[in-house]
Design an enzyme around this catalytic site. Structure first.
Site, mmCIF file in Angstrom:
data_model
loop_
_atom_site.group_PDB
_atom_site.id
_atom_site.type_symbol
_atom_site.label_atom_id
_atom_site.label_comp_id
_atom_site.label_asym_id
_atom_site.label_seq_id
_atom_site.Cartn_x
_atom_site.Cartn_y
_atom_site.Cartn_z
ATOM 1 N N ASN A 116 5.347 6.760 -4.673
ATOM 2 C CA ASN A 116 4.164 6.758 -3.793
ATOM 3 C C ASN A 116 4.510 6.649 -2.311
ATOM 4 O O ASN A 116 3.687 6.240 -1.496
ATOM 5 C CB ASN A 116 3.157 5.692 -4.250
ATOM 6 C CG ASN A 116 3.704 4.283 -4.114
ATOM 7 O OD1 ASN A 116 4.819 4.090 -3.634
ATOM 8 N ND2 ASN A 116 2.918 3.301 -4.514
ATOM 9 N N HIS A 119 5.619 1.830 1.536
ATOM 10 C CA HIS A 119 5.243 0.427 1.328
ATOM 11 C C HIS A 119 4.613 -0.106 2.606
ATOM 12 O O HIS A 119 5.087 0.200 3.697
ATOM 13 C CB HIS A 119 6.479 -0.422 1.003
ATOM 14 C CG HIS A 119 6.226 -1.896 1.104
ATOM 15 N ND1 HIS A 119 5.681 -2.620 0.072
ATOM 16 C CD2 HIS A 119 6.402 -2.776 2.140
ATOM 17 C CE1 HIS A 119 5.541 -3.889 0.454
ATOM 18 N NE2 HIS A 119 5.967 -4.004 1.705
ATOM 19 N N GLU A 130 8.168 -10.282 5.399
ATOM 20 C CA GLU A 130 8.874 -9.013 5.185
ATOM 21 C C GLU A 130 9.538 -8.520 6.464
ATOM 22 O O GLU A 130 10.646 -7.966 6.428
ATOM 23 C CB GLU A 130 7.895 -7.971 4.630
ATOM 24 C CG GLU A 130 7.437 -8.323 3.210
ATOM 25 C CD GLU A 130 6.490 -7.306 2.606
ATOM 26 O OE1 GLU A 130 6.270 -7.375 1.379
ATOM 27 O OE2 GLU A 130 5.956 -6.439 3.342
HETATM 28 P P1 DAT Z 1 1.447 -1.399 -3.105
HETATM 29 O O1 DAT Z 1 2.766 -0.693 -2.869
HETATM 30 O O2 DAT Z 1 0.286 -0.467 -2.910
HETATM 31 O O3 DAT Z 1 1.311 -2.685 -2.331
HETATM 32 P P2 DAT Z 1 1.946 -3.069 -5.451
HETATM 33 O O4 DAT Z 1 2.438 -4.113 -4.495
HETATM 34 O O5 DAT Z 1 0.898 -3.461 -6.428
HETATM 35 O O6 DAT Z 1 1.404 -1.775 -4.662
HETATM 36 O O7 DAT Z 1 3.165 -2.494 -6.297
HETATM 37 C C1 DAT Z 1 4.429 -2.294 -5.661
HETATM 38 C C2 DAT Z 1 4.976 -0.969 -6.100
HETATM 39 O O8 DAT Z 1 5.244 -1.000 -7.502
HETATM 40 C C3 DAT Z 1 4.030 0.213 -5.903
HETATM 41 O O9 DAT Z 1 4.070 0.719 -4.590
HETATM 42 C C4 DAT Z 1 4.550 1.187 -6.915
HETATM 43 C C5 DAT Z 1 5.034 0.298 -8.044
HETATM 44 N N1 DAT Z 1 4.033 0.209 -9.102
HETATM 45 C C6 DAT Z 1 2.875 -0.477 -9.065
HETATM 46 N N2 DAT Z 1 2.198 -0.342 -10.209
HETATM 47 C C7 DAT Z 1 2.953 0.450 -11.006
HETATM 48 C C8 DAT Z 1 2.829 0.982 -12.305
HETATM 49 N N3 DAT Z 1 1.754 0.712 -13.056
HETATM 50 N N4 DAT Z 1 3.812 1.769 -12.776
HETATM 51 C C9 DAT Z 1 4.899 2.050 -12.041
HETATM 52 N N5 DAT Z 1 5.100 1.585 -10.788
HETATM 53 C C10 DAT Z 1 4.139 0.797 -10.285
HETATM 54 MG MG MG Z 2 2.380 -4.460 -2.487
#
Ligand code: DAT
Ligand code: MG
Length: 154
Positions: A116, A119, A130
């Site tokens: 995606n 970050h 961070e």
């Molecule tokens: P964000 O990056 O939007 O803050 P997060 O902190 O919930 O999202 O998750 C960190 C990262 O982990 C995210 O950018 C991509 C990965 N991720 C999150 N949910 C996932 C999933 N269900 N399967 C695979 N990767 C995932």
């Molecule tokens: Mg996050």
């Protein structure tokens, strides 16, 4: 910094670097009015990745996430501006690009939740931690752009 001015930590992830999307991603954040206070390229090792994503260590995707974020170079940036934490996350779009709104970085440029592209810190408190993890205080520059009055009131 005025009262609502915040700093946030952004990582341009290995997929974005490999796909040649460093420029387009920075362009969107810069065009939004955010100021780049610090920026560098680096490659995270497993220890750094486990610490950065420590909040997710019990999640089923944790190992894959660590492997992905350490799979190649990234760009780390500290961005500054009014409500920079939320403004950056709204510009990024939802975590899962398949659900991210068109017009956002993830909604326009990605399709997969792991890949995606970017970050962004999720709160001012996380942003401070961070930022300190990726940058020494001396690497974060305090400067004024002459365009500032055309972006904010203060
Ligand atoms: P964000 O990056 O939007 O803050 P997060 O902190 O919930 O999202 O998750 C960190 C990262 O982990 C995210 O950018 C991509 C990965 N991720 C999150 N949910 C996932 C999933 N269900 N399967 C695979 N990767 C995932
Ligand atoms: Mg996050």
């Amino acid at each position: 910094m005025s009262a609502d001015t915040q700093q946030t930590l952004v990582l341009i992830k290995p997929d974005a670097v490999q796909r040649g999307l460093i420029g387009p991603i920075i362009t969107r954040l810069e065009a939004r009015g955010l100021k780049i206070a610090a920026m560098k390229t680096l490659r995270m090792d497993g220890e750094m990745a486990a610490r950065h994503y420590g909040a997710h260590k019990e999640r089923p995707f944790f190992q894959g996430l660590v492997e992905f974020i350490t799979s190649g170079p990234i760009v780390a940036m500290t961005l500054e501006g009014p409500n920079a934490v939320d403004v950056t996350r709204r510009t990024m779009g939802s975590t899962n690009p398949a659900e991210a709104a068109p017009g956002t970085i993830r909604g326009d440029l990605a399709v997969d939740v792991l890949h995606n592209l970017i970050h962004g810190s999720d709160s001012p408190e996380t942003a401070a931690k961070e930022t300190a993890f990726f940058f020494n205080p001396g690497e974060i520059l305090d400067y004024t752009r002459s365009i500032e009055p055309w972006i904010t009131e203060s």
